[in-house]
Design an enzyme around this catalytic site. Structure first.
Site, mmCIF file in Angstrom:
data_model
loop_
_atom_site.group_PDB
_atom_site.id
_atom_site.type_symbol
_atom_site.label_atom_id
_atom_site.label_comp_id
_atom_site.label_asym_id
_atom_site.label_seq_id
_atom_site.Cartn_x
_atom_site.Cartn_y
_atom_site.Cartn_z
ATOM 1 N N ASN B 390 0.818 -1.207 0.000
ATOM 2 C CA ASN B 390 0.000 0.000 0.000
ATOM 3 C C ASN B 390 0.855 1.261 0.000
ATOM 4 O OD1 ASN B 390 -1.914 1.960 0.359
ATOM 5 N ND2 ASN B 390 -3.057 0.869 1.907
ATOM 6 N N ASP B 391 1.424 1.584 1.145
ATOM 7 C CA ASP B 391 2.144 2.850 1.255
ATOM 8 C C ASP B 391 3.331 2.940 0.295
ATOM 9 O OD1 ASP B 391 0.399 3.601 3.245
ATOM 10 O OD2 ASP B 391 1.633 2.696 4.810
#
Lengths: 97, 464
Positions: B390-391
């Site tokens: 994600n990040d």
């Protein structure tokens, strides 16, 4: 400041630099085995634990020593074995033994 | 020096050389395994040499400790699943730290009853205790967080910094007191308790996504504790090996911090990921829609691609999907698709976590690429397949100054022609930040458990 302490400090500082030089070149691919492997090396504290336990300084020291031996040995054995388990999985070609 | 002492000193020197050569061999995957075995042999030589020293009178208690430790270590190394490796390393760090702390305690009691140690000895005993105890309690919390036993989020509480200050001052005050007047076991007890509390307090406020940094730091501390113990018992083997590990941990800590564009202080005291930063920088979820994709459609995209880049993240580890990933890659390779893996330095919960999982699933390591090696290739990729990451693919890191991850180097997944994101739900990632990649017009979301979705994908690709 004794001379022995000074030479120990020399060794400490130089070994740190050696560590920096060697570890910087380890590729990210192998960073997990590097951690578990160096983790096993930090179990070297077992040498001190053995001396404390075996030299019969008194019951309290012996108990502390045995605990230290057991923990450090877990660190050493677990660290090296799990590193080996990981490293044998790294293969260049699929199915290569 | 007697002959025995000289031989033991030589054995220690050999052991230190084995550790260094072992680490050098760890620079290439080909020799890494041999390097680890060499390092283990060095340790064996050092242990045997120590057992032969004349200070050791009684072997029965030593044997007991060695048997327990060997059994526990061997069992742990066999039982741990590859996904549990971060916890395992965390636990072992803690054990090493605890062993050094126990040695400091034993040495304390040896000198406390007598005339007291020299100044440098009392300082090194206290330092060994402090570092060892912090390593132990900190590692236990870190391992607990990674295992999910302790709250994985960044835990904050009122008066956090004042409390830390009080603890630090307690350690300083009791430490100085003991250096001046060594023979006060109660003061030493307070010193130990304060050190243990410090270890807990410094790890509790750190969120799960920052665990790679913490694990590296604790790794470094466990080495430094061993080096300090070496100063106490005047053993150069301990000093050399301990400082090697200390240096290794410091470098890895630094690499992890660079990979997140954050300072160590920010990681330790920033309480990153304690709250969800909804819609940072105006990238609010409101008004934006994601476009889901079904496995059959995704399979067609993948099967007719030329280059697919897979971006694995912690989500892959959680659902144990590494084997399914490999199977999908195999199916694609059969159809002539080139598959590469892009590994972000902080993907997962420890450095190199993804590499180990994929190696376990028999992915050849020359298909695994570091961020710098692969980032320019995304623009040529037909599909970027993001599995539980994600990040590390959030484009906001490039330009959104208000984003907590601003400045963090990311994988250029958004440069690919198509992006498929496999994700359980729309919950934000661990840093708690909305990811605008999910709303990109090239992006399609494949919702569900990573392993189940991959199994469906594999079947669909087979039938395309």
């Amino acid at each position: 400041m004794t001379e022995a302490l000074l030479s120990s400090l020399y060794i400490f500082v130089l070994a740190m630099f050696l560590g920096f030089a060697v570890i910087t070149k380890v590729p990210p691919l192998l960073h997990t085995p590097l951690m578990s492997g160096s983790n096993a090396i930090s179990g070297v504290t077992i040498l001190a634990a053995l001396l404390v336990t075996g030299s019969q300084q008194g019951p309290l020291q012996t108990i502390l020593g045995v605990l230290a031996v057991a923990l450090a040995m877990t660190n050493v054995v677990g660290g090296y074995l799990v590193t080996d388990r990981m490293l044998q999985m790294f293969k260049k070609k699929p199915g290569e033994k | 020096m007697t002959l025995r002492e000289i031989l033991i000193a030589f054995a220690y020197m050999m052991a230190a050389a084995c550790f260094v050569i072992g680490l050098i061999w760890l620079q290439t995957p080909k020799r890494a395994r041999a390097g680890n075995i060499l390092s283990a042999l060095g340790m064996l030589v050092a242990i045997i040499a120590t057992l032969l020293s004349k200070e050791i009178i009684d072997y029965s208690m030593i044997a007991l400790g060695l048997v327990i430790g060997t059994a526990a270590g061997a069992w742990m190394a066999r039982a741990v699943p590859m996904t549990g490796m971060p916890q395992m390393v965390g636990l072992l760090n803690g054990f090493g730290g605890a062993a050094s702390a126990l040695i400091a305690a034993a040495e304390y009691f040896r000198y406390a009853s007598g005339t007291g140690p020299t100044l440098d000895l009392s300082i090194t005993i206290l330092l060994t205790m402090l570092i060892g105890a912090v390593t132990f309690s900190g590692s236990m919390i870190a391992a607990g967080k990674l295992q999910g036993v302790v709250n994985e989020r960044a835990v904050t509480y009122p008066f956090q910094q004042p409390i830390n200050l009080v603890i630090a001052l307690t350690i300083l005050a009791t430490g100085v007191y003991l250096v001046v007047d060594f023979g006060h076991p109660w003061v030493f007890g307070y010193f130990i308790i304060a050190s243990l509390v410090l270890g807990v307090l410094f790890t509790i406020p750190i969120g799960g996504a920052d665990m790679p940094v913490v694990i590296c730091l604790l790794n470094s501390l466990s080495g430094l504790a061993a080096a300090m113990a070496g100063f106490v018992v005047k053993n150069n083997a301990l000093i050399i090996s301990g400082s090697l590990v200390g240096a290794s941990g410091i470098i890895l800590t630094q690499i992890m911090c660079w990979a997140m564009n954050r300072s160590l202080a920010n990681v330790l005291f920033g309480a990153f990921g304690s709250t969800v930063v909804a819609g940072a920088g105006g990238q609010s979820a409101a008004g934006k829609t994601v476009r889901p994709i079904q496995p059959d459609e995704a399979a067609i995209l993948l099967a007719y691609a030329q280059l697919v880049i897979i971006v694995p993240g912690y989500g892959m580890a959680v659902s144990q999907a590494q084997h399914a990933v490999r199977q999908l890659a195999d199916e694609l390779a059969k159809r002539g698709v080139t598959v590469k893996y892009a590994i972000h330095p902080v993907a997962g919960r420890m450095p190199g976590h993804m590499n180990v999982l994929l190696a376990e699933a028999n992915v050849p390591y020359d298909q695994l690429y570091d961020m710098d090696q692969i980032n320019d290739e995304f623009q040529r990729a037909d599909v970027a397949l993001i599995i539980g990451a994600n990040d590390v693919v959030n484009p906001a890191a490039r330009y959104d100054r208000s984003s907590p991850i601003y400045g963090m180097p990311i994988l250029n997944a958004d440069h690919a022609k198509n992006i498929i994101v496999m994700k359980r739900s729309m919950n934000p990632g661990f840093a708690g930040i909305e990811n605008e990649l999910f709303y990109n017009e090239k992006t399609r979301m494949l919702f569900g458990d990573a392993k189940e979705s991959l199994t469906k994908l594999i079947n669909e690709v087979k039938s395309v």
